[in-house]
Enzyme design. Structure first.
Site, short mmCIF file in Angstrom:
data_model
loop_
_atom_site.label_atom_id
_atom_site.label_comp_id
_atom_site.label_asym_id
_atom_site.label_seq_id
_atom_site.Cartn_x
_atom_site.Cartn_y
_atom_site.Cartn_z
N VAL A 368 0.83 -1.20 0.00
CA VAL A 368 0.00 0.00 0.00
C VAL A 368 0.87 1.25 0.00
O VAL A 368 1.73 1.42 0.86
CB VAL A 368 -0.95 0.02 1.21
CG1 VAL A 368 -1.88 1.22 1.14
CG2 VAL A 368 -1.74 -1.28 1.29
N SER A 369 0.62 2.13 -0.96
CA SER A 369 1.44 3.33 -1.15
C SER A 369 0.63 4.60 -0.89
O SER A 369 -0.56 4.66 -1.18
CB SER A 369 1.98 3.36 -2.58
OG SER A 369 2.61 4.59 -2.86
N PRO A 370 1.30 5.66 -0.40
CA PRO A 370 0.64 6.96 -0.27
C PRO A 370 0.72 7.78 -1.56
O PRO A 370 0.13 8.86 -1.64
CB PRO A 370 1.44 7.64 0.84
CG PRO A 370 2.84 7.13 0.62
CD PRO A 370 2.66 5.69 0.17
#
Length: 833
Positions: A368-370
């Protein structure tokens, strides 16, 4: 021949989604409030009420009639089961007040605390991107340990401590140091130990490194940095002490809300390898397609004495990689921003205690990436990176970078970091406000915890479908060296298809020079092509952990799975689901034993996953994702059955969370992982001396503010001072930089005083240090105040037009004797309107 999962093509709908990188990536980067949706409450249709006892009703109804005490007691006993049922069915709330008034709310011992853990902010490699050239040059936001203690009032020895550190992860050496320091505080702290202390990290990639227990993560920081290690240990212990000293009866309330626009899946090709039927269970809409979790879960801590809230603890998955790989100033990344915004928002609020603590813990964020606008090639083509292996037109990964919401601002990711932090804070704050008026209590007097050390190097067990399985000594695959779209690696490594045949022959030589994997290890780790056989290298000391921490906390119907690695979205779901099913049985049994009934909303378990904690074991993927061998699969240390092994061990110890369990499992001293703090190597050069330039003194102003023209709100204000190395004094619980405002006493101007209105804790104030001459020892410090970062609310409440100045706090080191001497520097006064 079994199908090759790595060759699977996504379904048409999924392919389209992969090309558009989900709707989140189209979100505008403006600061408009984000929509907030609260989880459905099964009792929400019922009017708020407190459970009433029939004995009390009889007493009121017959207040004019003298009834014998014996009859009253008989009625109470006869109706006890009905009371228990009311207890579990009622949704206790009291709109308009912050005080829980229902006598049947379960009370717990609650305490919160916060401690400064900011290590050396200059000359030390930042931990996360594994780039030895990424050395710290300053500080934008201090780092903290936030401690949350929950205990059983009737059995105060049953308690747990959940720590949220603004670090890349938890760590074995740090945890050993914390436990040792707590023992040294005396018998009052003997209740805290391995079983009930969880040391989690927010996974920030913008903090100083060098403090980890094993050799591999020490390599890029030139070894072990004891100063940074000790800062983390001391600050964590301080936070626990504050939480312990503040312990008092209180209530817990749990809630969930949606957070949109703050996370995407950076390895969608791997995620699509999971069974379609399983993926569809989590598909809600185009906005919430299931590829990442959008739920933020909150525990609200409220003391009973005055009804004030003392803190919140939240879980939401998003990597701490908003600050980019070229950033060199220390921050807590997006979760540090979210925590700071929350704590700032409740200052002076009548609902909150003075020392309110907000913890924003990680969840299953492995993939999961911002960087919510997706991964793009920073080259002439400017196209999206390839779907399968995140490469660009030249077939390499170096130009493939994820884009945050403010990627066009060239500030090393700071604007995007603040925005992703804000997008977590705002829904969390609205959920907090919702829970004040609509509590969803945690109920049941049970507070339990267990922890075990488990050797994953050769663990054999049976899978749920009956197949035998085993784990392997830790190893990292070729795609590990390719990095991710948040931080691409170097050379010719790529995700998904990296192996010894697709990379330069030199890497095969390097692999064999360090430690070549044996045939058994190759077979165990298959289809991972092993690049670094780290679990079988023990010289000069262990390179990576083979012994892992498995831990779960329980309070009432709420359970916290404490993960030592970065679980991917689907891996975390499977782990939580497995725990939830087994925990449900325990919860039903406890309700039956304690209250005589089962069922009701509060009998539905709430399970969250927090980490990376206690020791860093890299990644945890599903078996299907492991086959793809992108970065996450290549970094899953113990082979394709890593996730199932964690689940197996967790479930085997889960009965220790039962109310009938009187003590946690006994640790076998032979199972303890090594503590390498006293054997770790360090090649970090020490500070030799500081010296001012000729005819100057420490703290002198070299470049002053504009004292004549003044400034308008939105301007950036800078001052440069004769400086000294901040490694001389970490100034824990203090500050290197400050903004002071002149407060004038109109009745008696002689009593006017300068007061600090901004310091190292604040995002808008930046401390930068630069070495000018290494031989002489001269350096400069620049203090920057970005007034454009100040919101209208902060301007009105805390700042406003007036006279200000910048202040610098430093410490110099002499050449002879190494004496540390404090000094200060002050800019000229300036007006700000």
């Amino acid at each position: 021949m079994a199908p090759q999962v790595g060759d699977l093509e996504p379904l048409a709908a999924d392919q389209e989604k992969a090309q558009t990188f989900e709707s989140d990536r189209k979100i505008d980067s403006t600061k408009a409030p984000l929509p907030v949706r609260f989880a459905e409450n099964p009792d929400s249709q019922r009017p708020p009420r407190c459970p009433t006892s029939r004995a009390a009703s009889l007493f009121i109804g017959n207040v004019l009639i003298v009834i014998s005490v014996a009859i009253a007691l008989f009625l109470v006993t006869a109706q006890f089961d009905s009371l228990s049922w009311d207890y579990w069915r009622s949704d206790i709330s009291n709109p308009g007040t912050n005080v829980s008034t229902c006598a049947t709310d379960t009370q717990y011992l609650l305490g919160v605390g916060k401690g400064d853990i900011t290590g050396p902010v200059v000359e030390i490699n930042l931990m996360g991107y594994a780039d030895p050239k990424q050395l710290g040059t300053g500080l934008r936001q201090r780092l903290y340990s936030r401690a949350f203690i929950v205990g059983d009032i009737e059995r105060p020895q049953d308690r747990f401590v959940y720590l949220v550190l603004d670090t890349q992860s938890g760590d074995t050496a740090v945890r050993y140091g914390i436990i040792k320091a707590l023992k040294e505080l005396g018998p009052e702290y003997a209740v805290y130990g391995h079983h009930n202390i969880a040391v989690t990290g927010t996974h920030s990639h913008a903090g100083p490194g060098g403090w980890l227990n094993y050799l591999l993560p020490q390599l890029t920081s030139k070894g072990f940095d004891r100063q940074g290690y000790q800062a983390i240990v001391d600050g964590a212990v301080l936070s626990i002490r504050k939480a312990h000293e503040s312990l008092q009866p209180g209530y817990l309330s749990a809630g969930t809300t949606k957070v949109f626009g703050a996370n995407i899946n950076r390895s969608l090709f791997s995620y699509l390898a999971n069974p379609e039927a399983e993926r569809m269970k989590y598909f809600k809409s185009e906005e919430e397609d299931g590829s990442v979790e959008k739920d933020l879960t909150m525990l609200k801590f409220q003391r009973a004495s005055d009804g004030k809230n003392i803190g919140v603890l939240t879980w939401f998955p998003v990597h701490g990689t908003s600050m980019l790989g070229n950033n060199t100033v220390v921050t807590g990344d997006n979760k540090g921003v979210a925590a700071w915004l929350f704590e700032k928002s409740v200052r002076g609020d009548s609902s909150a205690a003075e020392d309110f603590v907000a913890g924003f813990s990680q969840a299953n964020m492995g993939d999961v990436s911002p960087n919510v606008l997706g991964a793009w090639c920073e080259d002439e083509a400017g196209s999206q990176c390839s779907f399968k292996n995140s490469t660009c037109s030249n077939g390499k990964s170096q130009a493939c970078h994820g884009r945050g919401p403010a990627f066009r601002v060239h500030d090393d990711g700071a604007s995007s970091c603040f925005e992703i932090g804000r997008r977590q804070f705002e829904p969390a704050k609205q959920l907090y406000d919702h829970l004040i008026n609509n509590p969803s209590p945690v109920r049941g007097p049970w507070v339990k915890a267990f922890h075990t050390f488990h050797d994953m190097s050769n663990f054999t067990f049976i899978l749920p479908d009956g197949r035998p399985a085993r784990t392997c000594p830790a190893a990292l695959g070729y795609s590990f060296a390719a990095g991710t779209t948040d931080g691409p690696g170097g050379f010719d490594f790529t995700q998904h298809n990296g192996n010894e045949n697709t990379t330069m022959p030199i890497w095969k030589v390097v692999r064999y020079f360090i430690k070549a994997p044996g045939e058994e290890q190759k077979a165990c780790q298959y289809p991972k092509p092993v690049l670094l056989d780290v679990g079988e290298i023990f010289r000069p000391y262990d390179w990576s952990p083979n012994i892992v921490d498995v831990q779960v906390f329980r309070v009432g119907q709420f359970a916290i799975v404490v993960s030592p690695g970065e679980a991917t979205t689907m891996a975390g779901r499977r782990w939580k689901d497995a725990v939830g099913k087994s925990f449900k049985k325990i919860l039903d049994q406890d309700m039956e034993r304690t209250y005589g009934y089962t069922g009701g909303p509060s009998s539905d378990p709430i399970v969250v996953l927090g980490g990376p904690a206690n020791t860093y074991t890299h990644y945890i993927t599903t078996e299907e994702e492991y086959q793809i061998q992108r970065y996450e699969g290549a970094s899953t240390l113990y082979g394709p059955h890593t996730l199932n092994a964690y689940i197996n061990v967790t479930l085997s110890f889960l009965p220790y969370l039962s109310s009938e369990s009187t003590s946690p499992p006994v640790h076998d001293e032979k199972s303890f992982p090594p503590d390498n703090t006293n054997r770790s190597l360090s090649f970090i050069p020490a500070v030799i001396r500081d010296a001012p330039p000729l005819f100057k003194s420490f703290g002198d102003v070299l470049v002053d503010v504009d004292s004549t023209q003044g400034y308008h709100r939105g301007d950036t204000i800078r001052g440069v001072f004769v400086g000294a190395n901040p490694r001389n004094n970490l100034r824990l619980e203090g500050t290197y930089a400050a903004v002071e405002k002149l407060f004038v006493d109109q009745a008696n101007p002689q009593k006017s005083e300068w007061r600090t209105v901004r310091d190292d804790e604040d995002w808008s104030l930046i401390y930068s240090w630069k070495r000018k001459n290494s031989i002489i020892g001269t350096s400069e410090v620049e203090i920057t105040w970005e007034t454009g970062e100040e919101t209208n609310e902060w301007w009105d409440k805390e700042l406003g037009p007036g006279v200000y100045r910048l202040k610098y706090y430093g410490d110099s080191k002499s050449l002879f004797g190494g004496k540390i001497q404090e000094f200060e520097g002050v800019s000229g006064a300036f007006t700000l309107v």
